[in-house]
Design a protein around this motif. Structure first.
Motif, PDB file in Angstrom:
ATOM      1  N   GLY A  39     111.430  41.795 -68.811  1.00 38.32           N
ATOM      2  CA  GLY A  39     110.677  41.965 -70.040  1.00 38.32           C
ATOM      3  C   GLY A  39     109.376  42.698 -69.773  1.00 38.32           C
ATOM      4  N   TRP A  40     108.694  43.101 -70.836  1.00 41.41           N
ATOM      5  CA  TRP A  40     107.444  43.825 -70.681  1.00 41.41           C
ATOM      6  C   TRP A  40     106.643  43.750 -71.972  1.00 41.41           C
ATOM      7  CZ3 TRP A  40     107.482  47.510 -74.393  1.00 41.41           C
ATOM      8  CH2 TRP A  40     108.708  48.019 -74.786  1.00 41.41           C
ATOM      9  N   THR A  41     105.344  44.046 -71.854  1.00 42.92           N
ATOM     10  CA  THR A  41     104.439  44.072 -72.998  1.00 42.92           C
ATOM     11  C   THR A  41     103.471  45.240 -72.837  1.00 42.92           C
ATOM     12  OG1 THR A  41     104.534  41.674 -73.232  1.00 42.92           O
ATOM     13  CG2 THR A  41     102.685  42.782 -74.287  1.00 42.92           C
ATOM     14  N   ASP A  42     103.274  45.987 -73.916  1.00 44.15           N
ATOM     15  CA  ASP A  42     102.276  47.056 -73.964  1.00 44.15           C
ATOM     16  C   ASP A  42     101.291  46.717 -75.068  1.00 44.15           C
ATOM     17  OD1 ASP A  42     103.450  48.737 -72.021  1.00 44.15           O
ATOM     18  OD2 ASP A  42     104.829  49.560 -73.497  1.00 44.15           O
ATOM     19  N   LYS A  43     100.032  46.957 -74.825  1.00 43.83           N
ATOM     20  CA  LYS A  43      98.983  46.700 -75.807  1.00 43.83           C
ATOM     21  C   LYS A  43      98.416  48.032 -76.305  1.00 43.83           C
ATOM     22  CE  LYS A  43      98.740  42.180 -75.279  1.00 43.83           C
ATOM     23  NZ  LYS A  43      99.363  41.366 -76.264  1.00 43.83           N
ATOM     24  N   TYR A  48      99.771  53.277 -76.427  1.00 49.56           N
ATOM     25  CA  TYR A  48     100.537  53.018 -77.641  1.00 49.56           C
ATOM     26  C   TYR A  48      99.593  52.585 -78.749  1.00 49.56           C
ATOM     27  CZ  TYR A  48     104.305  53.197 -74.339  1.00 49.56           C
ATOM     28  OH  TYR A  48     105.159  53.627 -73.368  1.00 49.56           O
ATOM     29  N   ASP A  51     101.097  46.907 -80.618  1.00 48.94           N
ATOM     30  CA  ASP A  51     101.707  46.039 -79.615  1.00 48.94           C
ATOM     31  C   ASP A  51     103.203  46.321 -79.559  1.00 48.94           C
ATOM     32  OD1 ASP A  51      99.354  44.744 -79.017  1.00 48.94           O
ATOM     33  OD2 ASP A  51      99.753  43.008 -80.275  1.00 48.94           O
ATOM     34  N   ARG A  52     103.727  46.358 -78.352  1.00 53.95           N
ATOM     35  CA  ARG A  52     105.171  46.483 -78.159  1.00 53.95           C
ATOM     36  C   ARG A  52     105.559  45.502 -77.073  1.00 53.95           C
ATOM     37  NH1 ARG A  52     107.527  51.972 -76.669  1.00 53.95           N
ATOM     38  NH2 ARG A  52     106.858  51.165 -74.683  1.00 53.95           N
ATOM     39  N   HIS A  53     106.756  44.961 -77.205  1.00 50.85           N
ATOM     40  CA  HIS A  53     107.226  44.090 -76.130  1.00 50.85           C
ATOM     41  C   HIS A  53     108.748  44.030 -76.127  1.00 50.85           C
ATOM     42  CE1 HIS A  53     107.685  41.193 -79.394  1.00 50.85           C
ATOM     43  NE2 HIS A  53     108.451  40.501 -78.590  1.00 50.85           N
ATOM     44  N   SER A  54     109.253  43.636 -75.001  1.00 51.13           N
ATOM     45  CA  SER A  54     110.688  43.439 -74.841  1.00 51.13           C
ATOM     46  C   SER A  54     110.874  42.098 -74.144  1.00 51.13           C
ATOM     47  CB  SER A  54     111.292  44.567 -74.006  1.00 51.13           C
ATOM     48  OG  SER A  54     112.663  44.332 -73.777  1.00 51.13           O
ATOM     49  N   GLU A  55     111.654  41.243 -74.776  1.00 49.32           N
ATOM     50  CA  GLU A  55     111.913  39.930 -74.190  1.00 49.32           C
ATOM     51  C   GLU A  55     112.717  40.074 -72.898  1.00 49.32           C
ATOM     52  OE1 GLU A  55     110.822  37.016 -75.410  1.00 49.32           O
ATOM     53  OE2 GLU A  55     109.851  38.035 -77.103  1.00 49.32           O
TER      54      GLU A  55
END
Length: 113
Positions: A39-43, A48, A51-55
């Motif tokens: 998973g990952w998170t971008d702020k 970007y 907020d973006r994220h992938s579980e």
């Protein structure tokens, strides 16, 4: 009305709708990624605007991957059969477009009867 179309074409469209729903249901029940990842998170401000994220995903089993492949093959086969049906050779121009759109809703009409 469904009687505007050959019975086999109506059945193919019905099968296509069912195959589409089966694939969607299959995908909805599983993690979005067939391969394991953390998973990952971008702020915002990290390249970007939101907020973006992938579980995280545990991935899919080999059997699940094969099932997805089989469902997609079935779907593509039915698409080919519907779009390549000889009935469409009897129509052209706007009539062809209208008939193709009507076939997509043929089940809605039969449910109203």
């Amino acid at each position: 009305m469904s009687n505007d179309f050959p019975d086999d074409l109506v059945q193919l469209q019905r099968d296509l709708d069912q195959a589409t729903h089966a694939l969607k249901a299959f995908l909805d029940e599983r993690p979005h990624s067939p391969e394991p990842h953390d998973g990952w998170t971008d702020k915002p401000g990290e390249g970007y605007w939101r907020d973006r994220h992938s579980e995280a995903s545990l991935g899919w089993t080999d059997e699940e991957k094969q099932q997805e492949t089989d469902l997609r093959r079935r779907l593509l086969d039915l698409i080919e059969q519907v779009h390549g049906h000889p009935h469409w050779d009897t129509l052209s121009g706007p009539d062809l477009v209208k008939a193709r759109m009507k076939l997509k809703r043929v089940h809605d009409e039969s449910a109203d009867d």
